[in-house]
Design a protein around this motif. Structure first.
Motif, mmCIF file in Angstrom:
data_model
loop_
_atom_site.group_PDB
_atom_site.id
_atom_site.type_symbol
_atom_site.label_atom_id
_atom_site.label_comp_id
_atom_site.label_asym_id
_atom_site.label_seq_id
_atom_site.Cartn_x
_atom_site.Cartn_y
_atom_site.Cartn_z
ATOM 1 N N ALA A 20 -34.708 -63.199 65.408
ATOM 2 C CA ALA A 20 -34.159 -63.577 64.106
ATOM 3 C C ALA A 20 -34.901 -62.798 63.022
ATOM 4 O O ALA A 20 -36.132 -62.763 63.007
ATOM 5 C CB ALA A 20 -34.323 -65.068 63.877
ATOM 6 N N THR A 25 -30.288 -64.571 57.068
ATOM 7 C CA THR A 25 -30.844 -64.465 58.420
ATOM 8 C C THR A 25 -29.833 -63.808 59.341
ATOM 9 O O THR A 25 -28.647 -64.148 59.319
ATOM 10 C CB THR A 25 -31.219 -65.857 58.976
ATOM 11 O OG1 THR A 25 -32.207 -66.436 58.131
ATOM 12 C CG2 THR A 25 -31.762 -65.767 60.398
ATOM 13 N N LEU A 39 -29.330 -63.462 63.364
ATOM 14 C CA LEU A 39 -29.708 -63.796 64.732
ATOM 15 C C LEU A 39 -29.057 -62.761 65.634
ATOM 16 O O LEU A 39 -27.832 -62.636 65.660
ATOM 17 C CB LEU A 39 -29.218 -65.193 65.127
ATOM 18 C CG LEU A 39 -29.742 -66.382 64.337
ATOM 19 C CD1 LEU A 39 -29.188 -67.681 64.924
ATOM 20 C CD2 LEU A 39 -31.251 -66.413 64.324
ATOM 21 N N THR A 41 -27.033 -70.090 70.686
ATOM 22 C CA THR A 41 -27.878 -69.234 69.858
ATOM 23 C C THR A 41 -29.310 -69.344 70.348
ATOM 24 O O THR A 41 -29.674 -70.277 71.079
ATOM 25 C CB THR A 41 -27.832 -69.637 68.368
ATOM 26 O OG1 THR A 41 -28.500 -70.888 68.210
ATOM 27 C CG2 THR A 41 -26.412 -69.722 67.842
ATOM 28 N N ARG A 98 -31.655 -70.262 68.596
ATOM 29 C CA ARG A 98 -32.188 -71.490 68.003
ATOM 30 C C ARG A 98 -31.884 -72.713 68.867
ATOM 31 O O ARG A 98 -32.616 -73.696 68.804
ATOM 32 C CB ARG A 98 -31.629 -71.691 66.599
ATOM 33 C CG ARG A 98 -32.172 -70.673 65.610
ATOM 34 C CD ARG A 98 -31.488 -70.803 64.288
ATOM 35 N NE ARG A 98 -32.138 -70.006 63.261
ATOM 36 C CZ ARG A 98 -31.668 -69.852 62.057
ATOM 37 N NH1 ARG A 98 -30.532 -70.439 61.707
ATOM 38 N NH2 ARG A 98 -32.307 -69.109 61.177
#
Length: 163
Positions: A16, A40, A42, A144, A146
């Motif tokens: 990221a 951001t 990703l 993702t 995350r």
């Protein structure tokens, strides 16, 4: 929908990149509040569970952070502080290989950090801020980095305007 596997081993990547603008408003007794706008990206190597072919996932987010800060050492040229808060982000564009990928829900996170700032002037400082962040599951079907690793260590650095 086919199952997607991120970070497919070997020379794979899942990273990221973020940058943003922030402003800080000083309050009494060393406290302050901070907000701004953050972009951001990703970026992950990925493959579908039923295939060995790699593809790239790119998700672009815009976010609004809100943080509270406390200066525990505040000198003319140097400030040390702790910070805590959160951010709301929206995926504004995404691609999986050549296909458009849509992430509708908002992404929520909380964060904490310890920072050091060199005060170039009363209003402008250069800072470095190691910290941690936790990203809550957004409830979407989109995999993702995350979701695979919701707890992250990070280092932020930049120029800060204080008023």
């Amino acid at each position: 929908k086919k199952a997607l596997i991120l970070g497919t081993g070997g020379a794979s990547k899942a990273i990221a990149y973020s940058f943003g603008l922030s402003v800080r408003k000083s309050l009494a007794k060393g406290f302050s509040v901070e907000t701004g706008l953050t972009y951001t990206l990703l970026s992950s190597d990925a493959k579908f569970a039923d295939s060995d072919q790699k593809t790239e996932q790119k998700l672009h987010y815009l976010g609004i952070p809100l943080k509270a800060n406390w200066n525990f050492l505040d000198k003319k040229l140097f400030t040390l502080y702790v910070s805590g808060g959160g951010m709301i982000e929206k995926c504004v564009y995404g691609k999986l290989g050549t296909e458009k990928e849509t992430v509708k829900p908002l992404q929520f996170s909380v964060s904490g950090a310890v920072g050091a700032q060199f005060n170039a002037t009363k209003r402008v400082g250069i800072y470095v801020e190691p910290g941690v962040a936790y990203f809550f599951d957004d409830g979407s079907d989109v995999q993702t980095i995350r979701k695979e690793n919701p707890f992250n260590f990070n280092i932020q650095a930049g120029i800060r305007l204080t008023y």
